[in-house]
Write a protein that holds these residues in place. Sequence first.
Motif, short mmCIF file in Angstrom:
data_model
loop_
_atom_site.label_atom_id
_atom_site.label_comp_id
_atom_site.label_asym_id
_atom_site.label_seq_id
_atom_site.Cartn_x
_atom_site.Cartn_y
_atom_site.Cartn_z
N THR A 39 47.65 39.51 33.26
CA THR A 39 46.55 38.63 32.94
C THR A 39 46.44 37.59 34.04
O THR A 39 47.42 36.97 34.43
N PRO A 41 45.62 34.18 36.20
CA PRO A 41 45.60 32.74 35.94
C PRO A 41 44.24 32.15 36.29
O PRO A 41 43.47 32.73 37.06
N GLY A 42 43.93 30.98 35.76
CA GLY A 42 42.64 30.36 36.01
C GLY A 42 42.41 30.02 37.47
O GLY A 42 41.25 29.91 37.89
N ASP A 43 43.48 29.84 38.24
CA ASP A 43 43.32 29.53 39.66
C ASP A 43 43.46 30.76 40.55
O ASP A 43 43.76 30.64 41.74
N ASP A 306 42.91 43.69 28.51
CA ASP A 306 42.14 42.45 28.44
C ASP A 306 40.65 42.76 28.60
O ASP A 306 40.29 43.71 29.28
N THR A 328 34.94 35.23 32.30
CA THR A 328 35.83 34.82 31.22
C THR A 328 36.74 35.98 30.85
O THR A 328 36.28 37.06 30.51
N GLN A 329 38.02 35.74 30.95
CA GLN A 329 39.04 36.74 30.61
C GLN A 329 39.52 36.49 29.19
O GLN A 329 39.89 35.38 28.84
N THR A 335 43.28 34.66 23.76
CA THR A 335 43.28 33.54 24.69
C THR A 335 42.23 33.76 25.78
O THR A 335 42.14 34.85 26.37
N ARG A 336 41.45 32.72 26.06
CA ARG A 336 40.40 32.81 27.08
C ARG A 336 40.80 32.03 28.33
O ARG A 336 41.32 30.92 28.23
N THR A 337 40.51 32.63 29.49
CA THR A 337 40.75 31.99 30.77
C THR A 337 39.51 32.13 31.63
O THR A 337 38.96 33.24 31.75
N GLU A 338 39.03 31.04 32.20
CA GLU A 338 37.86 31.08 33.06
C GLU A 338 38.30 31.33 34.50
O GLU A 338 39.16 30.63 35.04
N LEU A 339 37.68 32.34 35.12
CA LEU A 339 38.01 32.75 36.48
C LEU A 339 36.83 32.48 37.40
O LEU A 339 35.69 32.76 37.03
#
Length: 384
Positions: A39, A41-43, A306, A328-329, A335-339
């Motif tokens: 998965t 990371p956002g960065d 995912d 958006t992952q 769990t949501r993570t913005e990429l």
Amino acid sequence: MRSLKRFRIPLAAAAAAALAGVAAVPSGQATAAGTGNGTLPGDAPVEVVAEGLHSPRDLTWTPDGRLLVSEAGGIKQLCDSADIMTAKCFSTTGAITDITDGEPERVVEGLASNVNNAEVVGPNAMEYVNGRLHVLMAGHSIGMPDWLPRDLTRTLKRQYGRVLQIKGDRARPVANPGRAGFEWMTENPDLISEDPTSNPTSMAAKPGGGFYYVDAAANILGEIDRWGRVEVLKWIPKAPNGADSVPTCVDVGPDGGVYVGQLTGFGNTGKNAANVYRYDPETGELKVWESGFATISGCGFGANGDFYVTQFDTTGFPSPGDPQGVVTQIAKDGTRTELGLGKLFAPQGFLAGPDGSVYVTNNSVWYPVGTTNRWDQGEVVKIG
């Protein structure tokens, strides 16, 4: 509500053979993405891997791992007006382009392209299966203007709204979801608020052969069987504020469900009007699976399960400013993570990479609306 009419578009026996091989086997996307398991990371880093593209739309891997992008078309169009905001323009500037080495090489050219109210319509979704590339052409071929040259009209009618099978540099139509969408709108006036039209935009390989597809104008989910016959499965409901649904992406999940994302139409000025729907092929049930998105322009599953949502803009549609997008992952636990936040401009499409990365097209539209800026500034971006 009227029952959904079943449309069957008979094709030649050759079309049946063409689609029969599109079965429950790994597509180019799944094959190339088979080793990714993390998965992001956002960065996660954002890297431009190709540029100089003409309205890029979708991405796919070939069986031998090369990266292809569909280009909806360029600026060399025959128009009925000099005003790009109102002009109806036509050409064959659409293309399928190999960007594996970072330098665009157009391997299939001469595909239908249309500028319609500053939006470029042309080759969109791609599925590479069993050694054959299939391309979904947006739009439809009904009511072509009589001022076009005869040879151009013939080419456009043969391609618009079709699934084309590519062999070498030749494109052969094997199904016509564009006509099915137009006819469905004609038969269901109580569900639409505009004149009948059609705009199939995304497709996914269907287990057992054929494809699922969505039509962004008719607001429908449909399927194409292995003989090229088209059936409308579900109407995608309007947004809560009455904005059109505008489904723009579809993928088949690991659970066999069919997942559909919606852009929503004019009037969606909020950040939470767009949904991802899940359609159950066994029961025919369509329900909201994930909500709280602004403008979905691409979606799909990564190799680790995912789900990824490409958002054209984060503020709704139409955007009050520049269309700043995000991917958006959604992890399996929700769990949501913005990429790519702050680094994407009107992104579209989605493709899982071989190392857990993801790819989207960027600078996908001419902007500002009413100009021809960015027409040749499209990109493909890798995240991760």
